[in-house]
Design an enzyme around this catalytic site. Structure first.
Site, short mmCIF file in Angstrom:
data_model
loop_
_atom_site.label_atom_id
_atom_site.label_comp_id
_atom_site.label_asym_id
_atom_site.label_seq_id
_atom_site.Cartn_x
_atom_site.Cartn_y
_atom_site.Cartn_z
N ASP A 104 0.82 -1.22 0.00
CA ASP A 104 0.00 0.00 0.00
C ASP A 104 0.86 1.27 0.00
OD1 ASP A 104 -2.38 1.39 -0.03
OD2 ASP A 104 -2.68 1.28 2.14
N ASN B 185 -11.26 -2.12 -5.20
CA ASN B 185 -10.47 -1.19 -6.01
C ASN B 185 -11.16 -0.80 -7.33
OD1 ASN B 185 -7.26 -2.57 -4.93
ND2 ASN B 185 -8.32 -0.75 -4.22
C1 IPE Z 1 -5.56 -2.57 -0.15
O1 IPE Z 1 -5.20 -1.24 -0.29
C2 IPE Z 1 -5.58 -3.22 -1.50
C3 IPE Z 1 -4.30 -3.40 -2.17
C4 IPE Z 1 -3.13 -3.07 -1.68
C5 IPE Z 1 -4.37 -4.01 -3.45
P1 IPE Z 1 -6.28 -0.09 -0.44
O2 IPE Z 1 -5.52 1.18 -0.60
O3 IPE Z 1 -7.24 -0.41 -1.51
O4 IPE Z 1 -7.04 -0.14 0.95
P2 IPE Z 1 -7.76 1.01 1.78
O5 IPE Z 1 -8.74 1.69 0.85
O6 IPE Z 1 -6.72 1.95 2.26
O7 IPE Z 1 -8.43 0.29 2.91
C1 IPE Z 2 -1.65 0.21 -3.43
O1 IPE Z 2 -1.40 1.57 -3.44
C2 IPE Z 2 -1.87 -0.34 -4.83
C3 IPE Z 2 -3.25 -0.72 -5.13
C4 IPE Z 2 -4.26 -0.67 -4.30
C5 IPE Z 2 -3.50 -1.20 -6.47
P1 IPE Z 2 -2.57 2.62 -3.47
O2 IPE Z 2 -2.95 2.88 -4.88
O3 IPE Z 2 -3.68 2.20 -2.58
O4 IPE Z 2 -1.87 3.90 -2.88
P2 IPE Z 2 -2.45 4.91 -1.78
O5 IPE Z 2 -2.84 4.08 -0.60
O6 IPE Z 2 -3.61 5.62 -2.41
O7 IPE Z 2 -1.31 5.82 -1.48
MG MG Z 3 -4.05 2.44 -0.60
#
Ligand code: IPE
Ligand code: IPE
Ligand code: MG
Length: 270
Positions: free
Chosen positions: A32, A80
């Site tokens: 993340d 997502n």
């Molecule tokens: C969890 O991260 C999903 C992945 C890393 C693929 P998210 O960024 O989607 O989760 P939340 O929204 O912070 O809970």
């Molecule tokens: C994790 O990084 C990757 C996916 C969920 C695909 P994020 O895209 O959630 O990055 P932040 O949390 O918005 O910084």
């Molecule tokens: Mg994230």
């Protein structure tokens, strides 16, 4: 020596500190912080996702080198899809591109790749690449890389419940035969031991619908580092922290040289 001092040492020295007998077999990672990493640099979010791919390659190598056997990474959750379609499309293209570019190397390293999640909504190009990658590497047995794509823990549990209900209706099983073992055997991770360690980067302290069943007794390590800045050193830091944990599984700490009765009664019996 403080943990921070230990971490300051070079990777090679760090590896010596690690107890080879206590290396987790299965590590799960919520990768993340890609978007925030890019935004902080004044860049579009996709730059974070691109950098995240090279970090995954580094951690895959590092975990294999360390002696882990399974790495399960969260690449795209069922939630997502709610992101802007531009970002979702970018990610889907990125998954295809990475698979196309990396599968030979993955195979050469004797790594088996497996995709976990509902792959139906993805375009044919990605589904075909997934299918050919899984079949190319299916006999590799040095290391297993599970990539969770369109994965949600609740959806997985509901799917198992539905399948068991169907088997029960058809008379294949009796409701009284449903137990943890049977339930686990219907999960997408069937046959794979539960992760001993869950790492989440970017400081968020939540599971976000990841491996809800499988993480029941995993140790959780939260790294403040954003995924694109994560590296082998940070990974080893997580492993060292994991090795300091006392895993009780609902029991009590092991008491060398004294029995339970001794330790609890001696003070007031004397
Ligand atoms: C969890 O991260 C999903 C992945 C890393 C693929 P998210 O960024 O989607 O989760 P939340 O929204 O912070 O809970
Ligand atoms: C994790 O990084 C990757 C996916 C969920 C695909 P994020 O895209 O959630 O990055 P932040 O949390 O918005 O910084
Ligand atoms: Mg994230």
């Amino acid at each position: 020596m403080s943990l921070e001092k230990i971490i300051d040492k070079k990777n090679a020295e760090l590896s010596k500190i690690i107890d080879q007998k206590k290396v987790p077999e299965h590590v799960a990672i919520i990768m993340d912080g890609n978007g925030r990493w890019a935004t902080k640099k004044g860049l579009p979010r996709r730059f974070g996702h691109n950098k995240g791919v090279s970090v995954l390659k580094e951690i895959l190598k590092a975990s294999k080198k360390l002696g882990c056997k399974v790495l399960t990474v969260y690449a795209f959750s069922t939630e997502n899809w709610t992101r802007p379609s531009k970002e979702v499309d970018f990610l889907i293209n990125l998954f295809s591109e990475v698979l196309r570019n990396e599968i030979e190397e993955i195979h050469k390293e004797s790594i088996k790749i497996k995709f976990i999640g509902d792959l139906n909504p993805f375009p044919e190009t990605l589904k075909n690449l997934i299918c050919s990658s899984e079949s190319l590497t299916k006999n590799n047995n040095t290391f297993l890389l599970n990539v969770c794509l369109n994965y949600g823990g609740r959806q997985e549990i509901v799917k198992v419940a539905r399948e068991l209900a169907l088997k029960s209706t058809s008379g294949e099983i009796k409701p009284s035969e449903v137990n943890e073992e049977l339930f686990s055997s219907e999960l997408l991770t069937q046959g794979i031991k539960d992760p001993e360690l869950l790492i989440r980067t970017s400081g968020e302290k939540r599971i976000s619908n990841f491996l809800l069943w499988q993480l029941a007794y995993s140790e959780i390590y939260i790294s403040e580092v954003l995924w694109p800045d994560f590296n082998e050193l940070e990974f080893l830091k997580a492993i060292i922290d994991y090795q300091s944990r006392n895993r009780r599984f609902g029991g009590i700490e092991s008491l060398p040289n004294e029995s339970y009765e001794d330790s609890h009664c001696s003070s007031y019996q004397k």
